[in-house]
Design an enzyme around this catalytic site. Sequence first.
Site, short mmCIF file in Angstrom:
data_model
loop_
_atom_site.label_atom_id
_atom_site.label_comp_id
_atom_site.label_asym_id
_atom_site.label_seq_id
_atom_site.Cartn_x
_atom_site.Cartn_y
_atom_site.Cartn_z
N THR A 14 14.37 -28.48 23.57
CA THR A 14 13.57 -27.38 24.13
C THR A 14 13.46 -26.19 23.17
OG1 THR A 14 15.46 -26.34 25.24
CG2 THR A 14 14.25 -28.02 26.47
N ASP A 15 12.55 -25.28 23.51
CA ASP A 15 12.42 -24.04 22.76
C ASP A 15 13.14 -22.93 23.53
OD1 ASP A 15 10.74 -23.29 24.86
OD2 ASP A 15 8.90 -23.55 23.69
N THR A 16 12.92 -21.70 23.14
CA THR A 16 13.62 -20.58 23.77
C THR A 16 13.23 -20.35 25.23
OG1 THR A 16 11.98 -19.03 22.92
CG2 THR A 16 13.97 -19.34 21.61
N TYR A 17 12.15 -20.98 25.68
CA TYR A 17 11.70 -20.85 27.06
C TYR A 17 12.16 -22.01 27.94
CZ TYR A 17 8.75 -17.50 24.69
OH TYR A 17 8.30 -16.47 23.90
#
Length: 140
Positions: A14-17
């Site tokens: 995943t990314d930061t979100y």
Amino acid sequence: MKHVFEQKVYFSDTDTYSVVWHGSYLRWMEMGRVEYCSQCGFPLKELENQDILLPVSSINIKYKSSAKLEDIVIVETEISKFNGLTVTFKQTIKSKATGKIFTVADVVIVAVHKDGKLYRRVPEPLYSLFEKETECQEHV
């Protein structure tokens, strides 16, 4: 034939979100194509020993929605087109829980020698396999 497997979304996907980073889908698609070939009796290491490598030459991917942290995704891989020189895999990634589609892609691969030289035609026995799978898809 269709190869199907499940994959849990981990933090590293995943990314930061906390939504799946776009490259993670590509990694799962690669896993699907590798396992498809293995399921058909052609593990990539064995093909490499026969001087056959199968690199991606193009990808057309549509991102429809985002998987999220800890989702379970289903990765489906099947051959949709074969012309003797290239084979196109249709790959779909969707939610196990809802069936919602996250990505749909057409991934085109070619066969090359270890030195990078393109085969003029996909070598046997892959040629027969891809041709047979394409014919089966036409009758579905």
